[in-house]
Design an enzyme around this catalytic site. Structure first.
Site, PDB file in Angstrom:
ATOM      1  NE  ARG A 180      -4.803  -1.235  10.048  1.00 52.01           N
ATOM      2  CZ  ARG A 180      -3.751  -0.839   9.275  1.00 52.01           C
ATOM      3  NH1 ARG A 180      -3.621   0.190   8.864  1.00 52.01           N
ATOM      4  NH2 ARG A 180      -2.386  -1.577   9.274  1.00 52.01           N
ATOM      5  NE  ARG A 240       6.138  -0.712   9.969  1.00 59.92           N
ATOM      6  CZ  ARG A 240       5.138  -0.615   9.204  1.00 59.92           C
ATOM      7  NH1 ARG A 240       5.123   0.110   8.232  1.00 59.92           N
ATOM      8  NH2 ARG A 240       3.893  -1.216   9.750  1.00 59.92           N
ATOM      9  NE  ARG A 283       1.659  -4.946  11.172  1.00 55.58           N
ATOM     10  CZ  ARG A 283       2.698  -5.079  10.227  1.00 55.58           C
ATOM     11  NH1 ARG A 283       4.001  -5.513  10.494  1.00 55.58           N
ATOM     12  NH2 ARG A 283       2.469  -4.213   9.079  1.00 55.58           N
ATOM     13  CE  LYS A 307      -2.105  -1.066   3.627  1.00 53.83           C
ATOM     14  NZ  LYS A 307      -1.396  -2.500   4.302  1.00 53.83           N
ATOM     15  NE  ARG A 323       7.575  -2.884   6.182  1.00 52.11           N
ATOM     16  CZ  ARG A 323       6.205  -2.798   6.293  1.00 52.11           C
ATOM     17  NH1 ARG A 323       5.752  -2.131   5.161  1.00 52.11           N
ATOM     18  NH2 ARG A 323       5.610  -3.434   7.097  1.00 52.11           N
TER      19      ARG A 323
END
Ligand code: AP5
Length: 217
Positions: A88, A160, A171, A13, A127
């Site tokens: 969300r 992160r 998540r 996203k 990431r």
């Protein structure tokens, strides 16, 4: 163009939002980025958000909805916006509908980035994010020119906290239980467009722009 990007964690996203916001000339509003900026600044909001983000849970609706309402009062959204990471859950979607109805500025489209869990895990585990400007890199797919250093601002790259394996599992559960229902919500409103989010970043951007351009033409 008033647009929402929806998809599971790691779907791309944030990556696609940069291209789409630039193409359509609209601001990119990421609730995750706003929370992370507050966390970096040590604000009360950032400290509150961290306690939820680090566990992979959603920040309470009361906090998030007010934050987005404020952001949508900013003059830069006059010609549209791209929301990434909001809404969300169905309650947030209903609140957003009410905010936009009051302004008489309804949504144009909701773009779903569809991707399978195996690809999600590979994207999230690789990431690395810039501490300074928030740009995302990937150790394999879009590696920085200099290791651990941001190509844009030379900031330090980090992993992160919520990209650690146990938090990612949570998540994904939260996405399935709370966020996925908004896809049916927007489908029933006739706003949903779904594209496959695998392949090269540029290829996905072209797919998204073609699908969205068909809606607004
Ligand atoms: P948020 O920051 O919104 O996280 P997310 O939705 O889980 O999304 P991600 O940032 O993990 O992934 P992305 O889809 O943007 O993927 P990216 O482009 O980086 O939210 C974090 C937390 O904040 C939440 O858990 C919650 O606690 C809180 N929060 C936020 N909004 C909230 C709300 N509305 N209500 C309540 N709480 C909220 O890509 C991932 C990786 O893949 C990158 O390394 C990238 O380089 C790579 N990549 C991208 N595209 C490709 C491609 N095509 N091929 C190969 N690799 C690719």
């Amino acid at each position: 163009m008033r647009l929402i990007l929806v998809g599971p964690p790691g779907a791309g996203k944030g990556t696609q939002a940069v291209h789409l916001a630039s193409h359509f000339g609209i601001p990119h509003i990421s609730t995750g980025d706003i929370f992370r900026a507050n966390l970096k600044g040590g604000t009360e909001l950032g400290i509150l958000a961290q306690s939820y983000m680090d566990k992979g849970d959603l920040v309470p609706d009361s906090v998030t909805n007010e934050m987005v309402k404020d952001r949508l009062n900013n003059p830069d959204v006059a010609n549209g916006f791209l929301l990434d990471g909001f809404p969300r859950n169905v309650f947030q979607a209903e609140v957003l509908r009410a905010i936009l109805a009051e302004k008489q500025t309804p949504l144009d489209a909701v773009l779903e980035l569809a991707i399978d869990d195996k690809e999600i895990i590979s994207r999230i585990s690789g990431r690395r994010t810039c501490k300074n400007c928030g740009t995302s890199f990937h150790l394999v797919n879009s590696a920085p020119v200099i290791s651990d250093t941001c190509d844009n601002c030379q900031g330090e790259l980090y992993q992160r906290e919520d990209d650690k394996e146990e938090v990612v599992t949570r998540r994904l559960e939260v996405y399935a239980e709370q966020t996925k229902p908004i896809i049916a919500f927007y489908r029933s409103e006739g706003l949903l467009i779904s594209i496959t989010a695998t392949g090269e970043v540029s290829e996905i951007s072209q797919r998204a722009i073609a699908a969205l351009s068909a809606v607004i033409s």
